[in-house]
Design a protein around this motif. Structure first.
Motif, short mmCIF file in Angstrom:
data_model
loop_
_atom_site.label_atom_id
_atom_site.label_comp_id
_atom_site.label_asym_id
_atom_site.label_seq_id
_atom_site.Cartn_x
_atom_site.Cartn_y
_atom_site.Cartn_z
N TRP A 45 -3.50 3.25 -4.22
CA TRP A 45 -4.23 4.54 -3.69
C TRP A 45 -4.14 4.58 -2.42
O TRP A 45 -4.29 3.55 -1.62
CB TRP A 45 -5.57 4.58 -4.08
N TYR A 95 -4.69 12.78 -2.54
CA TYR A 95 -4.51 11.32 -2.74
C TYR A 95 -3.11 11.11 -3.39
O TYR A 95 -2.68 11.66 -4.30
CB TYR A 95 -5.47 10.60 -3.43
N VAL A 134 0.84 5.32 1.87
CA VAL A 134 0.26 5.84 3.07
C VAL A 134 0.73 7.40 3.14
O VAL A 134 2.13 7.58 2.76
CB VAL A 134 0.75 5.21 4.34
N GLN A 170 0.90 -1.33 -0.14
CA GLN A 170 -0.12 0.01 -0.15
C GLN A 170 0.94 1.06 -0.11
O GLN A 170 2.04 1.12 0.18
CB GLN A 170 -0.96 0.02 1.32
N GLN A 212 -5.12 6.54 1.25
CA GLN A 212 -6.28 6.91 2.16
C GLN A 212 -6.74 8.42 1.81
O GLN A 212 -8.00 8.60 2.13
CB GLN A 212 -6.42 6.58 3.44
#
Length: 130
Positions: A120, A95, A5, A3, A122
């Motif tokens: 992507w 984002y 962040v 991910q 959050q």
């Protein structure tokens, strides 16, 4: 889990500065297009600035040229967006997104990336008061 962040959003007065950070977790920014996209209430998501982690090439929206600077630090797997001379119209959720092997930063930022990016974050709120 792989991910991205984001961090660094907040409330600032017009004319002020903020720095956003986007860190990859679970993968490495070795050959990625990484972009900052923003969305204000009632508006479409738009590309703000993008960078290639392999070539260093960059792209900026006209509205932020000369005020925002994007950079990448591959040693810490992080992309930064330095935002100076902030205006109330910069208020939005920002984002971070990333797409492997994409080399055309202008196209990634203006069209492809804002819809089809693989990763992507959050989102982080940026609010600029007048």
């Amino acid at each position: 889990e792989a991910q991205v962040v984001e961090s660094g959003g907040g409330l600032v007065q017009a004319g002020g500065s903020l720095r956003l950070s986007c860190t990859a977790s679970g993968f490495v920014f070795d050959d990625y297009a990484i972009g900052w996209f923003r969305q204000a209430p009632g508006e479409e998501r738009e590309g703000v600035s993008c960078i290639s982690s392999s070539t260093g090439s960059t792209a900026y929206a006209d509205s932020v040229k000369g005020r925002f600077t994007i950079s990448v630090d591959n040693a810490v797997n992080t992309v930064y967006l330095q935002m100076d001379s902030l205006r109330p119209e910069d208020t939005a959720v920002y984002y971070c997104a990333a797409e492997p092997f994409y080399r055309d930063m202008e196209h990634y930022c203006s069209r492809y990336g804002r819809v089809y990016s693989h990763y992507w974050g959050q989102g982080t709120q940026v609010t600029v008061s007048s």
